[in-house]
Scaffold this motif. Structure first.
Motif, PDB file in Angstrom:
ATOM      1  N   PRO A  65       0.815  -1.227   0.000  1.00  0.00           N
ATOM      2  CA  PRO A  65       0.000   0.000   0.000  1.00  0.00           C
ATOM      3  C   PRO A  65       0.848   1.277   0.000  1.00  0.00           C
ATOM      4  CG  PRO A  65      -0.941  -1.596   1.508  1.00  0.00           C
ATOM      5  CD  PRO A  65       0.374  -2.160   1.040  1.00  0.00           C
ATOM      6  N   GLU A  66       1.958   1.247   0.701  1.00  0.00           N
ATOM      7  CA  GLU A  66       2.842   2.419   0.724  1.00  0.00           C
ATOM      8  C   GLU A  66       3.453   2.662  -0.658  1.00  0.00           C
ATOM      9  OE1 GLU A  66       3.096  -0.111   2.972  1.00  0.00           O
ATOM     10  OE2 GLU A  66       2.250   0.915   4.728  1.00  0.00           O
ATOM     11  N   ALA A  67       3.845   1.584  -1.333  1.00  0.00           N
ATOM     12  CA  ALA A  67       4.414   1.719  -2.678  1.00  0.00           C
ATOM     13  C   ALA A  67       3.360   2.199  -3.664  1.00  0.00           C
ATOM     14  CB  ALA A  67       5.011   0.388  -3.139  1.00  0.00           C
ATOM     15  N   GLN A  68       2.125   1.756  -3.498  1.00  0.00           N
ATOM     16  CA  GLN A  68       1.042   2.240  -4.353  1.00  0.00           C
ATOM     17  C   GLN A  68       0.843   3.746  -4.160  1.00  0.00           C
ATOM     18  OE1 GLN A  68      -2.211  -0.275  -3.173  1.00  0.00           O
ATOM     19  NE2 GLN A  68      -1.518  -1.993  -4.429  1.00  0.00           N
ATOM     20  N   SER A  69       0.863   4.183  -2.909  1.00  0.00           N
ATOM     21  CA  SER A  69       0.742   5.620  -2.629  1.00  0.00           C
ATOM     22  C   SER A  69       1.929   6.396  -3.175  1.00  0.00           C
ATOM     23  CB  SER A  69       0.617   5.862  -1.122  1.00  0.00           C
ATOM     24  OG  SER A  69      -0.588   5.347  -0.639  1.00  0.00           O
ATOM     25  N   LEU A  70       3.106   5.825  -3.048  1.00  0.00           N
ATOM     26  CA  LEU A  70       4.305   6.480  -3.574  1.00  0.00           C
ATOM     27  C   LEU A  70       4.255   6.581  -5.095  1.00  0.00           C
ATOM     28  CD1 LEU A  70       6.810   7.807  -2.460  1.00  0.00           C
ATOM     29  CD2 LEU A  70       7.995   5.637  -2.665  1.00  0.00           C
ATOM     30  N   LEU A  71       3.731   5.558  -5.753  1.00  0.00           N
ATOM     31  CA  LEU A  71       3.557   5.598  -7.205  1.00  0.00           C
ATOM     32  C   LEU A  71       2.625   6.746  -7.591  1.00  0.00           C
ATOM     33  CD1 LEU A  71       3.946   4.403 -10.058  1.00  0.00           C
ATOM     34  CD2 LEU A  71       2.036   2.855  -9.546  1.00  0.00           C
ATOM     35  N   LEU A  72       1.529   6.907  -6.863  1.00  0.00           N
ATOM     36  CA  LEU A  72       0.610   8.018  -7.143  1.00  0.00           C
ATOM     37  C   LEU A  72       1.309   9.355  -6.895  1.00  0.00           C
ATOM     38  CD1 LEU A  72      -2.144   9.100  -7.916  1.00  0.00           C
ATOM     39  CD2 LEU A  72      -2.876   8.758  -5.539  1.00  0.00           C
ATOM     40  N   ALA A  73       2.104   9.437  -5.848  1.00  0.00           N
ATOM     41  CA  ALA A  73       2.833  10.680  -5.563  1.00  0.00           C
ATOM     42  C   ALA A  73       3.801  11.011  -6.695  1.00  0.00           C
ATOM     43  CB  ALA A  73       3.583  10.562  -4.235  1.00  0.00           C
ATOM     44  N   VAL A  74       4.515  10.006  -7.184  1.00  0.00           N
ATOM     45  CA  VAL A  74       5.445  10.216  -8.299  1.00  0.00           C
ATOM     46  C   VAL A  74       4.682  10.666  -9.543  1.00  0.00           C
ATOM     47  CG1 VAL A  74       7.026   9.028  -9.889  1.00  0.00           C
ATOM     48  CG2 VAL A  74       7.228   8.676  -7.426  1.00  0.00           C
ATOM     49  N   ALA A  75       3.527  10.059  -9.800  1.00  0.00           N
ATOM     50  CA  ALA A  75       2.715  10.459 -10.954  1.00  0.00           C
ATOM     51  C   ALA A  75       2.272  11.908 -10.828  1.00  0.00           C
ATOM     52  CB  ALA A  75       1.507   9.535 -11.092  1.00  0.00           C
ATOM     53  N   LEU A  76       1.868  12.305  -9.643  1.00  0.00           N
ATOM     54  CA  LEU A  76       1.425  13.694  -9.434  1.00  0.00           C
ATOM     55  C   LEU A  76       2.576  14.685  -9.590  1.00  0.00           C
ATOM     56  CD1 LEU A  76      -0.988  13.046  -6.463  1.00  0.00           C
ATOM     57  CD2 LEU A  76      -1.635  13.969  -8.702  1.00  0.00           C
ATOM     58  N   VAL A  77       3.721  14.370  -9.025  1.00  0.00           N
ATOM     59  CA  VAL A  77       4.878  15.269  -9.159  1.00  0.00           C
ATOM     60  C   VAL A  77       5.329  15.329 -10.622  1.00  0.00           C
ATOM     61  CG1 VAL A  77       7.288  15.629  -8.509  1.00  0.00           C
ATOM     62  CG2 VAL A  77       5.602  15.035  -6.763  1.00  0.00           C
ATOM     63  N   ALA A  78       5.345  14.185 -11.298  1.00  0.00           N
ATOM     64  CA  ALA A  78       5.693  14.184 -12.725  1.00  0.00           C
ATOM     65  C   ALA A  78       4.670  14.991 -13.527  1.00  0.00           C
ATOM     66  CB  ALA A  78       5.772  12.751 -13.248  1.00  0.00           C
ATOM     67  N   GLY A  79       3.400  14.866 -13.162  1.00  0.00           N
ATOM     68  CA  GLY A  79       2.366  15.666 -13.831  1.00  0.00           C
ATOM     69  C   GLY A  79       2.550  17.149 -13.591  1.00  0.00           C
ATOM     70  N   ALA A  80       3.017  17.496 -12.400  1.00  0.00           N
ATOM     71  CA  ALA A  80       3.284  18.904 -12.095  1.00  0.00           C
ATOM     72  C   ALA A  80       4.430  19.432 -12.947  1.00  0.00           C
ATOM     73  CB  ALA A  80       3.609  19.070 -10.614  1.00  0.00           C
ATOM     74  N   VAL A  81       5.462  18.634 -13.094  1.00  0.00           N
ATOM     75  CA  VAL A  81       6.631  19.056 -13.879  1.00  0.00           C
ATOM     76  C   VAL A  81       6.254  19.179 -15.357  1.00  0.00           C
ATOM     77  CG1 VAL A  81       8.932  18.366 -14.656  1.00  0.00           C
ATOM     78  CG2 VAL A  81       8.311  18.152 -12.249  1.00  0.00           C
ATOM     79  N   THR A  82       5.594  18.163 -15.899  1.00  0.00           N
ATOM     80  CA  THR A  82       5.238  18.219 -17.324  1.00  0.00           C
ATOM     81  C   THR A  82       4.151  19.254 -17.591  1.00  0.00           C
ATOM     82  OG1 THR A  82       3.639  16.407 -17.113  1.00  0.00           O
ATOM     83  CG2 THR A  82       5.893  15.829 -17.758  1.00  0.00           C
ATOM     84  N   GLY A  83       3.374  19.580 -16.576  1.00  0.00           N
ATOM     85  CA  GLY A  83       2.318  20.574 -16.761  1.00  0.00           C
ATOM     86  C   GLY A  83       2.829  21.983 -16.982  1.00  0.00           C
ATOM     87  N   VAL A  84       4.005  22.291 -16.467  1.00  0.00           N
ATOM     88  CA  VAL A  84       4.537  23.640 -16.658  1.00  0.00           C
ATOM     89  C   VAL A  84       5.289  23.778 -17.973  1.00  0.00           C
ATOM     90  CG1 VAL A  84       4.640  24.202 -14.204  1.00  0.00           C
ATOM     91  CG2 VAL A  84       6.622  23.180 -15.312  1.00  0.00           C
ATOM     92  N   ILE A  85       5.521  22.660 -18.638  1.00  0.00           N
ATOM     93  CA  ILE A  85       6.174  22.699 -19.942  1.00  0.00           C
ATOM     94  C   ILE A  85       5.094  22.910 -20.994  1.00  0.00           C
ATOM     95  CG2 ILE A  85       7.547  21.393 -21.608  1.00  0.00           C
ATOM     96  CD1 ILE A  85       8.629  19.801 -19.172  1.00  0.00           C
ATOM     97  N   ARG A  86       5.243  23.937 -21.760  1.00  0.00           N
ATOM     98  CA  ARG A  86       4.237  24.247 -22.785  1.00  0.00           C
ATOM     99  C   ARG A  86       4.211  23.134 -23.833  1.00  0.00           C
ATOM    100  NH1 ARG A  86       1.601  28.939 -24.961  1.00  0.00           N
ATOM    101  NH2 ARG A  86       1.252  28.652 -27.183  1.00  0.00           N
ATOM    102  N   ALA A  87       3.015  22.645 -24.080  1.00  0.00           N
ATOM    103  CA  ALA A  87       2.845  21.572 -25.062  1.00  0.00           C
ATOM    104  C   ALA A  87       3.039  22.125 -26.467  1.00  0.00           C
ATOM    105  CB  ALA A  87       1.454  20.957 -24.927  1.00  0.00           C
ATOM    106  N   LYS A  88       3.808  21.394 -27.258  1.00  0.00           N
ATOM    107  CA  LYS A  88       3.996  21.790 -28.647  1.00  0.00           C
ATOM    108  C   LYS A  88       2.707  21.537 -29.416  1.00  0.00           C
ATOM    109  CE  LYS A  88       7.343  19.218 -29.820  1.00  0.00           C
ATOM    110  NZ  LYS A  88       8.485  18.521 -30.423  1.00  0.00           N
ATOM    111  N   LEU A  89       2.490  22.347 -30.425  1.00  0.00           N
ATOM    112  CA  LEU A  89       1.323  22.162 -31.272  1.00  0.00           C
ATOM    113  C   LEU A  89       1.421  20.810 -31.960  1.00  0.00           C
ATOM    114  CD1 LEU A  89      -1.215  23.535 -32.488  1.00  0.00           C
ATOM    115  CD2 LEU A  89       0.238  24.244 -34.375  1.00  0.00           C
ATOM    116  N   PRO A  90       0.381  19.992 -31.823  1.00  0.00           N
ATOM    117  CA  PRO A  90       0.439  18.685 -32.483  1.00  0.00           C
ATOM    118  C   PRO A  90       0.304  18.841 -33.994  1.00  0.00           C
ATOM    119  CG  PRO A  90      -1.726  19.025 -31.541  1.00  0.00           C
ATOM    120  CD  PRO A  90      -0.873  20.203 -31.128  1.00  0.00           C
TER     121      PRO A  90
END
Length: 188
Positions: A65-90
């Motif tokens: 359960p702790e590793a599952q929570s840590l996986l979600l935390a990593v996903a959220l932090v990664a989402g925060a980092v990629t969210g500030v990077i402007r997406a290129k026009l597809p």
């Protein structure tokens, strides 16, 4: 039910900053059929969410359960980092001549591969109830696709997406830190 709402909210917050929403708006203008394009985009997101949920369901039982929570935390932090990077026009997929259903279905599916919403779905599914994680993420992405298709490219790009992206990234970062500290048992 406890992953349905978080998956919905995470997708709802993450999708406006991602390329699939912009591609949906572009294709809705091109084909002049916003509802068809939005539904095809929603189906593409649904397929991607199911694949991410299946992967999460496969990995989840081997995690504590702790590793599952840590996986979600990593996903959220990664989402925060990629969210500030402007997406290129597809790519506008100008050479794709598959029509208003297949073009957005395939195009959005390809563009959405590996985006933050799928990582969130994977992490939530690893914690349990993968089908609800996939359903919530799909519904959140479908709402954003409907808005993008209705507004079209000009209307979509006029939205304050930069500020929304930064606000969502800040929320993802804070939630990731809190969940990560809890998973590491560093909070009371």
């Amino acid at each position: 039910m406890e992953v349905l709402v978080p998956a919905f909210l995470l997708a709802l917050l993450a999708q406006p900053a991602d390329r699939p929403a912009l591609l949906t708006a572009i294709l809705a203008d091109r084909f002049k059929r916003p509802i068809s394009v939005a539904l095809a985009a929603g189906l593409a997101h649904g397929i991607g969410s199911v694949l991410a949920a299946l992967a999460g369901a496969a990995v989840g039982p081997s995690l504590t359960p702790e590793a599952q929570s840590l996986l979600l935390a990593v996903a959220l932090v990664a989402g925060a980092v990629t969210g500030v990077i402007r997406a290129k026009l597809p790519s506008r997929l100008d050479r794709w001549r598959f029509g208003p259903l297949v073009t957005p279905l395939l195009g959005v599916f390809v563009v959405a591969l590996g985006e933050q919403t799928q990582f969130f779905t994977f992490a939530l599914a690893a914690g349990g109830t993968p089908w609800l994680a996939a359903a919530g993420a799909t519904l959140g992405a479908l709402v954003v696709a409907m808005v993008a298709a209705t507004l079209g490219e000009a209307g979509w790009t006029r939205l304050p997406l930069r500020w929304l992206r930064f606000a969502a990234s800040l929320l993802f970062l804070l939630a990731g830190i809190v969940i990560g500290l809890g998973a590491l048992r560093l909070t009371g």
